[in-house]
Motif scaffolding. Structure first.
Motif, PDB file in Angstrom:
ATOM      1  N   VAL A 205     -17.018   9.471   7.811  1.00  0.00           N
ATOM      2  CA  VAL A 205     -16.012  10.558   7.520  1.00  0.00           C
ATOM      3  C   VAL A 205     -14.918   9.501   7.011  1.00  0.00           C
ATOM      4  CG1 VAL A 205     -14.440  12.136   8.156  1.00  0.00           C
ATOM      5  CG2 VAL A 205     -16.840  12.394   8.927  1.00  0.00           C
ATOM      6  N   VAL A 206     -14.481   9.797   5.865  1.00  0.00           N
ATOM      7  CA  VAL A 206     -13.471   9.083   5.234  1.00  0.00           C
ATOM      8  C   VAL A 206     -12.042  10.083   5.386  1.00  0.00           C
ATOM      9  CG1 VAL A 206     -12.584   8.108   3.038  1.00  0.00           C
ATOM     10  CG2 VAL A 206     -15.067   7.766   3.594  1.00  0.00           C
ATOM     11  N   ILE A 207     -10.914   9.365   5.753  1.00  0.00           N
ATOM     12  CA  ILE A 207      -9.795  10.057   5.928  1.00  0.00           C
ATOM     13  C   ILE A 207      -8.692   9.419   5.275  1.00  0.00           C
ATOM     14  CG2 ILE A 207     -10.620  11.080   7.942  1.00  0.00           C
ATOM     15  CD1 ILE A 207      -8.810   9.210   9.740  1.00  0.00           C
ATOM     16  N   ARG A 208      -7.564  10.290   4.766  1.00  0.00           N
ATOM     17  CA  ARG A 208      -6.390   9.685   4.223  1.00  0.00           C
ATOM     18  C   ARG A 208      -5.086  10.332   4.798  1.00  0.00           C
ATOM     19  NH1 ARG A 208     -10.018  10.551  -0.425  1.00  0.00           N
ATOM     20  NH2 ARG A 208     -10.385   8.583  -1.638  1.00  0.00           N
ATOM     21  N   PRO A 209      -4.687   9.744   6.055  1.00  0.00           N
ATOM     22  CA  PRO A 209      -3.671  10.158   7.031  1.00  0.00           C
ATOM     23  C   PRO A 209      -2.561  10.267   6.220  1.00  0.00           C
ATOM     24  CG  PRO A 209      -5.222   8.894   8.260  1.00  0.00           C
ATOM     25  CD  PRO A 209      -5.491   8.670   6.776  1.00  0.00           C
ATOM     26  N   LEU A 210      -2.389   9.627   5.054  1.00  0.00           N
ATOM     27  CA  LEU A 210      -0.728   9.468   4.246  1.00  0.00           C
ATOM     28  C   LEU A 210      -0.877  10.461   3.308  1.00  0.00           C
ATOM     29  CD1 LEU A 210      -0.550   5.572   3.704  1.00  0.00           C
ATOM     30  CD2 LEU A 210       0.674   7.056   5.732  1.00  0.00           C
ATOM     31  N   ALA A 211      -1.717  11.614   3.493  1.00  0.00           N
ATOM     32  CA  ALA A 211      -1.798  12.605   2.254  1.00  0.00           C
ATOM     33  C   ALA A 211      -0.501  13.328   2.068  1.00  0.00           C
ATOM     34  CB  ALA A 211      -2.835  13.498   2.779  1.00  0.00           C
ATOM     35  N   TYR A 212       0.431  13.410   2.821  1.00  0.00           N
ATOM     36  CA  TYR A 212       1.473  14.036   2.857  1.00  0.00           C
ATOM     37  C   TYR A 212       2.785  13.283   2.738  1.00  0.00           C
ATOM     38  CZ  TYR A 212      -0.918  18.098   4.801  1.00  0.00           C
ATOM     39  OH  TYR A 212      -1.644  19.161   4.964  1.00  0.00           O
ATOM     40  N   CYS A 213       2.714  11.948   2.514  1.00  0.00           N
ATOM     41  CA  CYS A 213       3.532  10.823   2.506  1.00  0.00           C
ATOM     42  C   CYS A 213       3.750  10.466   1.039  1.00  0.00           C
ATOM     43  CB  CYS A 213       3.261   9.542   3.432  1.00  0.00           C
ATOM     44  SG  CYS A 213       3.106  10.034   4.967  1.00  0.00           S
ATOM     45  N   THR A 214       5.047  10.183   0.568  1.00  0.00           N
ATOM     46  CA  THR A 214       5.258   9.843  -0.781  1.00  0.00           C
ATOM     47  C   THR A 214       5.212   8.362  -0.808  1.00  0.00           C
ATOM     48  OG1 THR A 214       7.793   9.407  -0.383  1.00  0.00           O
ATOM     49  CG2 THR A 214       6.903  11.810  -1.054  1.00  0.00           C
ATOM     50  N   GLU A 215       5.071   7.697  -1.850  1.00  0.00           N
ATOM     51  CA  GLU A 215       5.032   6.280  -2.236  1.00  0.00           C
ATOM     52  C   GLU A 215       6.415   5.982  -2.105  1.00  0.00           C
ATOM     53  OE1 GLU A 215       3.230   3.049  -5.347  1.00  0.00           O
ATOM     54  OE2 GLU A 215       3.484   5.174  -6.092  1.00  0.00           O
ATOM     55  N   ALA A 216       7.509   6.553  -2.797  1.00  0.00           N
ATOM     56  CA  ALA A 216       8.745   5.812  -2.534  1.00  0.00           C
ATOM     57  C   ALA A 216       9.335   5.679  -1.121  1.00  0.00           C
ATOM     58  CB  ALA A 216       9.753   7.083  -3.343  1.00  0.00           C
ATOM     59  N   GLU A 217       8.956   6.667  -0.147  1.00  0.00           N
ATOM     60  CA  GLU A 217       9.217   6.405   1.080  1.00  0.00           C
ATOM     61  C   GLU A 217       8.502   5.356   1.856  1.00  0.00           C
ATOM     62  OE1 GLU A 217      10.559  10.978   1.947  1.00  0.00           O
ATOM     63  OE2 GLU A 217       8.533  10.563   2.534  1.00  0.00           O
ATOM     64  N   ILE A 218       7.184   5.274   1.455  1.00  0.00           N
ATOM     65  CA  ILE A 218       6.400   4.304   1.944  1.00  0.00           C
ATOM     66  C   ILE A 218       6.898   2.739   1.658  1.00  0.00           C
ATOM     67  CG2 ILE A 218       4.013   3.011   1.797  1.00  0.00           C
ATOM     68  CD1 ILE A 218       2.848   6.111   1.662  1.00  0.00           C
ATOM     69  N   ALA A 219       7.501   2.665   0.383  1.00  0.00           N
ATOM     70  CA  ALA A 219       7.927   1.610  -0.121  1.00  0.00           C
ATOM     71  C   ALA A 219       9.068   1.051   0.584  1.00  0.00           C
ATOM     72  CB  ALA A 219       8.184   1.621  -1.493  1.00  0.00           C
ATOM     73  N   ARG A 220       9.889   2.219   1.003  1.00  0.00           N
ATOM     74  CA  ARG A 220      11.236   1.821   1.718  1.00  0.00           C
ATOM     75  C   ARG A 220      10.902   1.145   2.989  1.00  0.00           C
ATOM     76  NH1 ARG A 220      13.552   6.370  -0.924  1.00  0.00           N
ATOM     77  NH2 ARG A 220      13.090   7.861   0.827  1.00  0.00           N
ATOM     78  N   PHE A 221       9.808   2.203   3.598  1.00  0.00           N
ATOM     79  CA  PHE A 221       9.450   1.459   5.152  1.00  0.00           C
ATOM     80  C   PHE A 221       9.020   0.205   5.042  1.00  0.00           C
ATOM     81  CE2 PHE A 221       6.277   1.349   8.289  1.00  0.00           C
ATOM     82  CZ  PHE A 221       6.927   1.892   9.472  1.00  0.00           C
ATOM     83  N   ALA A 222       7.838  -0.040   4.006  1.00  0.00           N
ATOM     84  CA  ALA A 222       7.557  -1.562   3.975  1.00  0.00           C
ATOM     85  C   ALA A 222       8.589  -2.479   3.660  1.00  0.00           C
ATOM     86  CB  ALA A 222       6.444  -1.539   2.766  1.00  0.00           C
ATOM     87  N   ARG A 223       9.547  -2.257   2.997  1.00  0.00           N
ATOM     88  CA  ARG A 223      10.529  -3.271   2.730  1.00  0.00           C
ATOM     89  C   ARG A 223      11.325  -3.658   4.015  1.00  0.00           C
ATOM     90  NH1 ARG A 223      11.724  -0.370  -2.072  1.00  0.00           N
ATOM     91  NH2 ARG A 223      13.542   0.450  -1.174  1.00  0.00           N
ATOM     92  N   THR A 224      11.840  -2.467   4.663  1.00  0.00           N
ATOM     93  CA  THR A 224      12.561  -2.845   6.049  1.00  0.00           C
ATOM     94  C   THR A 224      11.473  -3.380   7.083  1.00  0.00           C
ATOM     95  OG1 THR A 224      13.882  -0.575   5.590  1.00  0.00           O
ATOM     96  CG2 THR A 224      14.025  -1.702   7.774  1.00  0.00           C
ATOM     97  N   MET A 225      10.219  -3.041   6.989  1.00  0.00           N
ATOM     98  CA  MET A 225       9.279  -3.560   8.104  1.00  0.00           C
ATOM     99  C   MET A 225       8.956  -4.989   7.672  1.00  0.00           C
ATOM    100  SD  MET A 225       8.786  -1.735  10.776  1.00  0.00           S
ATOM    101  CE  MET A 225       7.208  -2.325  11.336  1.00  0.00           C
ATOM    102  N   ALA A 226       9.487  -5.413   6.601  1.00  0.00           N
ATOM    103  CA  ALA A 226       9.196  -6.990   5.864  1.00  0.00           C
ATOM    104  C   ALA A 226       7.668  -7.256   6.141  1.00  0.00           C
ATOM    105  CB  ALA A 226       9.850  -7.725   6.656  1.00  0.00           C
ATOM    106  N   PHE A 227       6.819  -6.211   5.905  1.00  0.00           N
ATOM    107  CA  PHE A 227       5.144  -6.538   5.906  1.00  0.00           C
ATOM    108  C   PHE A 227       5.001  -7.677   4.892  1.00  0.00           C
ATOM    109  CE2 PHE A 227       4.982  -1.928   6.542  1.00  0.00           C
ATOM    110  CZ  PHE A 227       4.461  -2.023   8.006  1.00  0.00           C
ATOM    111  N   PRO A 228       3.947  -8.534   5.388  1.00  0.00           N
ATOM    112  CA  PRO A 228       3.727  -9.711   4.466  1.00  0.00           C
ATOM    113  C   PRO A 228       2.629  -9.395   3.348  1.00  0.00           C
ATOM    114  CG  PRO A 228       2.122  -9.886   6.454  1.00  0.00           C
ATOM    115  CD  PRO A 228       3.319  -8.690   6.867  1.00  0.00           C
TER     116      PRO A 228
END
Length: 322
Positions: A205-228
């Motif tokens: 079973v394949v799931i996409r839990p980010l289905a309700y999340c926007t790319e812009a918000e994910i990008a802001r989160f990733a910048r602040t978290m400083a993911f490699p």
């Protein structure tokens, strides 16, 4: 609805509420624990929790293999799932999985070091799909299709090896909408990315839990978290891919017509088969005066669209600050 995850989602305080316990602050000037960031984090986690609950994505005893490519989306997915697991009243296992496709210059040490730093179980798989794609696809042509098929086969194999009952992918709401328009414009189908489906081989079973999340918000989160972040040297470098044209179109709509993208996203879950033209979904041939339909005949009515003075603007409660 998945009750355990609905409860975990409800346990999150409102986005503008003050935390009951002061979050630890590293050094003065570090913005990663700002109020804006905390609201963003809660909003993303609430969106993931709601998607899991709405589509019954994860249950007691599941083993969730999270596919982590090294991009912002999969890092965010892993972060949200780990946070929700701490609050969810069900037990499930998370295994982060990365496929090293042997792209030139790929920093093979980055993801193992990151996984170990956050204490998550992980599996690194090395397969030289890069050479296969470069050999089979002429220069300048889109590599996404072949690359995706090769990755999919490897992911299914690894999921079987580790006993995964769920394969979690980092596609978000914008990916789903882009796929919808790609299929409409170039495939002649009303078809998007479903939040949950059975794998091609019927084993997972394949799931996409980010289905309700926007790319812009994910990008802001990733910048602040400083993911490699690790860039992709295949599809990520193909600026002329049709998906990029669709993305540009949707971004233009979002700027010029606030609320339009949200409305399209809502439409994915409010389909009216009797008002389309697919005879496999609605019995048009057998329709009589006594047939009940979801909505009446509005063929001669003007569509109800908001006027220029009454258009509802949907504004995020988050600023562009990190």
């Amino acid at each position: 609805m998945n009750a355990p995850f609905a409860a975990a989602e409800a346990a999150l305080p409102p986005a503008d509420a003050q935390p009951l316990v002061e979050a630890p602050r590293p050094e003065a000037g570090d913005s990663r624990f700002s109020n804006t960031f905390l609201r963003l984090k809660k909003k993303l986690e609430r969106g993931v929790g709601k998607a899991i609950a709405d589509f019954n994505m994860i249950g007691e005893g599941d083993t969730v293999m999270v596919c982590v490519s090294g991009g912002k989306d999969s890092y965010t997915l892993l972060s949200c799932l780990l946070a929700l697991r701490e609050r969810a009243p069900v037990n499930f296992r998370i295994v982060a999985m990365n496929l090293d496709q042997k792209q030139p210059g790929f920093p093979a040490d980055v993801l193992p070091a990151y996984f170990e730093s956050i204490g998550v179980e992980y599996r690194i798989v090395t397969e030289d799909t890069y050479s296969i794609v470069k050999d089979k696809i002429p220069e300048g042509k889109t590599t996404c299709s072949l690359c995706s098929r090769l990755r999919r086969g490897i992911i299914y194999r690894v999921a079987r090896e580790i006993g995964a009952t769920r394969i979690a992918l980092g596609h978000h709401r914008d990916d789903m909408l882009e796929t919808l328009f790609l299929n409409m414009f170039f495939g002649g189908k009303i078809k998007a990315m479903p939040p949950k489906l059975v794998s091609d081989n019927g084993e997972h079973v394949v799931i996409r839990p980010l289905a309700y999340c926007t790319e812009a918000e994910i990008a802001r989160f990733a910048r602040t978290m400083a993911f490699p972040i690790i860039p992709c040297n295949l599809c990520g470098s193909q600026e002329n891919a049709q998906r990029k044209h669709i993305k540009t179109m949707l971004q233009g709509w979002a700027r010029e017509h606030p609320g339009r993208i949200e409305s399209i996203a809502t439409a994915l879950s409010q389909v009216v088969p009797s008002h389309l033209a697919d005879a496999s979904l609605f019995d048009f041939k057998g329709l009589t005066r006594d047939t009940a339909v979801a909505e009446g005949d509005i063929a001669f009515d003007r569509p109800e669209l908001p006027s220029g003075t009454t258009t509802i603007r949907i504004v995020s409660d988050l600023t562009d600050e990190d």
